[in-house]
Scaffold this active site. Structure first.
Site, PDB file in Angstrom:
ATOM      1  N   CYS A   1       2.236   1.641  -3.133  1.00  0.00           N
ATOM      2  CA  CYS A   1       1.072   2.445  -2.753  1.00  0.00           C
ATOM      3  C   CYS A   1       1.548   3.750  -2.111  1.00  0.00           C
ATOM      4  CB  CYS A   1       0.210   1.657  -1.781  1.00  0.00           C
ATOM      5  SG  CYS A   1      -1.135   2.613  -1.081  1.00  0.00           S
ATOM      6  N   CYS A  30       0.243   3.839   1.742  1.00  0.00           N
ATOM      7  CA  CYS A  30       0.738   3.003   2.843  1.00  0.00           C
ATOM      8  C   CYS A  30       2.090   2.341   2.538  1.00  0.00           C
ATOM      9  CB  CYS A  30      -0.290   1.922   3.195  1.00  0.00           C
ATOM     10  SG  CYS A  30      -0.322   0.547   2.015  1.00  0.00           S
ATOM     11  N   CYS A  62      -4.198  -1.176  -4.179  1.00  0.00           N
ATOM     12  CA  CYS A  62      -3.225  -1.549  -3.164  1.00  0.00           C
ATOM     13  C   CYS A  62      -3.617  -2.900  -2.573  1.00  0.00           C
ATOM     14  CB  CYS A  62      -3.161  -0.497  -2.065  1.00  0.00           C
ATOM     15  SG  CYS A  62      -2.002  -0.959  -0.750  1.00  0.00           S
ATOM     16  N   CYS A  82      -4.054  -1.814   1.628  1.00  0.00           N
ATOM     17  CA  CYS A  82      -4.984  -0.844   2.213  1.00  0.00           C
ATOM     18  C   CYS A  82      -6.119  -0.612   1.224  1.00  0.00           C
ATOM     19  CB  CYS A  82      -4.281   0.461   2.600  1.00  0.00           C
ATOM     20  SG  CYS A  82      -3.892   1.564   1.215  1.00  0.00           S
ATOM     21  N   ASP A 115      23.576  14.934 -14.879  1.00  0.00           N
ATOM     22  CA  ASP A 115      23.800  13.511 -14.704  1.00  0.00           C
ATOM     23  C   ASP A 115      22.952  12.751 -15.728  1.00  0.00           C
ATOM     24  OD1 ASP A 115      23.564  10.837 -13.784  1.00  0.00           O
ATOM     25  OD2 ASP A 115      24.060  11.486 -11.752  1.00  0.00           O
TER      26      ASP A 115
HETATM   27 ZN   LIG Z   1      -1.894   0.988   0.390  1.00  0.00          ZN
END
Ligand SMILES: [Zn+2]
EC number: 6.3.5.13
Length: 428
Positions: A197, A200, A232, A235, A352
């Site tokens: 997320c 959060c 999420c 949250c 790279d």
């Molecule tokens: Zn979240």
């Protein structure tokens, strides 16, 4: 449009002279050098050129050149459109694009993801399209998270309308500080950069992928949201309800009407780009029935999807610059054809090549695979580990000569793609 101040006019004129000189001396299309010359003379030129126009900015990790082209094609139905058609997507390129179409009431500008906050600020664009964010060359998830955070800051407190892909959690997060957003379900096949997320740091549940305890019913995800839903676990951050939905080969508009796209550009990624373009066109007041025929006119974009021919071998060119781009290119491949893969590691490609290990190549099993480019041995090792049989070629020319006459697909990264285009002349 109002007249530009004298200094801005002079800067524009000298920039165009520099661009012409660059073109006639064979140093490229001249849009970057011309814009740079103009900006030295008048640092505020981009703001002045953008003033009084209806502007759309287009940014993403992948698909921005194509989407810019599709939106430009659609808006040309309404009037003249200024655009940076050749992917010069930093401010010098924007100056060049706008000054070469001084009286166009509309502008559609492809913008490098990192420059987007600055260009939003300078141009005051009213419409911004945000499609996807994923690792590019050596970027990693933390860096694209910082990028999305900068987008949030740039969009907050502005009277800007954003068209954003609701299926990409990071794009959703980046767009969600905007005053108004049209959410488009444009899909997200590459999920490796968005398991966490952005709000959060908690884990994101995805429809069909979340853990469901044995014997329990349902998954907690809202019904009818399709396979692209995400939320999420820790949250309240979750996928917003999209008003436009890409549904296989069609787009469902906000009124529920289903429009079969039937565009010439191949693959899922281009249908996603078309969905974004249609939603954007509607923000400009252009309905689907007028925009869609314009999208169908676009056959190739800056050489992508065109075919080069030599000695009866027709090679279709696909550009893929990063892991998500390779995944979308695999989706376009014709399963019955051999494929040539070409990888370089020059400046624009990133030195790279460790990103090669992020791509799942197993889809290539069962067809003839040829590997070339400066970093062919890096790719060869990766294919070997993935149990994909292949042949090495010292050059693209040699790889092409090894094909039977007929069609072959080519996936190349940036400078490898440009080399093939320049060596094999005009696309047919
Ligand atoms: Zn979240």
């Amino acid at each position: 449009m109002t007249q530009l101040p004298l200094r801005a006019q002079l800067a524009t004129a000298l920039g165009r002279t520099a661009a012409t000189l660059s073109r006639v001396t064979g140093r490229g299309d001249g849009s970057v050098i011309g814009g740079r010359v103009s900006l030295v003379l008048e640092p505020d030129l981009l703001r002045k050129l953008a003033h009084d126009r209806k502007l759309a900015l287009v940014s993403a990790t992948n698909g921005k050149t194509t989407t810019t082209r599709l939106i430009t094609s659609a808006l040309s139905e309404l009037g003249d459109v200024a655009t940076n058609a050749f992917g010069a997507n930093m401010p010098a390129g924007h100056v060049s694009a706008l000054s070469s179409a001084k009286h166009a009431p509309y502008g559609v500008l492809e913008v490098d993801e990192k420059y987007l906050p600055e260009v939003i600020d300078t141009t005051g664009a009213g419409v911004i399209c945000l499609m996807n964010l994923s690792r590019d060359q050596m970027d990693r998830a933390g860096e694209i998270w910082l990028l999305a955070q900068k987008w949030r800051r740039a969009l907050a407190g502005r009277n800007t309308h954003v068209i954003a892909n609701a299926d990409d959690p990071l794009v959703t997060w980046g767009a969600s500080t905007a005053a108004s957003v049209t959410w488009v379900s444009a899909g997200q096949p590459w999920k490796e950069d968005s398991w966490c997320c952005p709000q959060c740091g908690g884990p994101l549940d995805r429809k069909g992928m979340e853990y469901v305890p044995p014997g329990s019913m349902g998954s907690g995800a809202p019904s009818g949201a399709g396979e692209n839903d995400w939320a999420c676990r820790e949250c309240t951050f979750r996928r917003p309800e999209p008003s436009w939905i890409l549904d296989d080969d069609a787009v469902i508009d906000p009124r529920g009407q289903r429009w079969v796209l039937d565009i010439q550009l191949p693959g899922r990624a281009n249908r996603a780009n078309a969905a974004i373009a249609l939603a954007t066109a509607e923000v400009f007041g252009l309905p689907v029935e007028r925009a869609l025929p314009r999208l169908r006119e676009v056959r190739s974009v800056a050489g992508r999807y065109t075919t080069v021919e030599r000695d009866g071998r027709h090679a279709r060119l696909l550009l893929a610059k990063n892991p998500a781009g390779w995944l979308e290119a695999f989706d376009v491949l014709d399963a019955s054809l051999p494929v040539i893969l070409s990888v370089n590691a020059q400046g624009p490609d990133g030195r790279d090549t460790s990103w090669l290990w992020d791509v799942d190549y197993r889809v290539l099993r069962g067809r003839p695979v040829f590997v070339t480019g400066e970093r062919r041995l890096d790719l060869a090792l990766r294919l070997d580990v993935a149990d994909v049989p292949f042949q090495l070629a010292n050059s693209f020319e040699q790889a092409l000569a090894a094909q039977p006459s007929g069609k072959v697909d080519v996936i190349a990264n940036y400078t490898a793609f440009q080399q093939i285009r320049s060596e094999f002349g005009r696309a047919v």
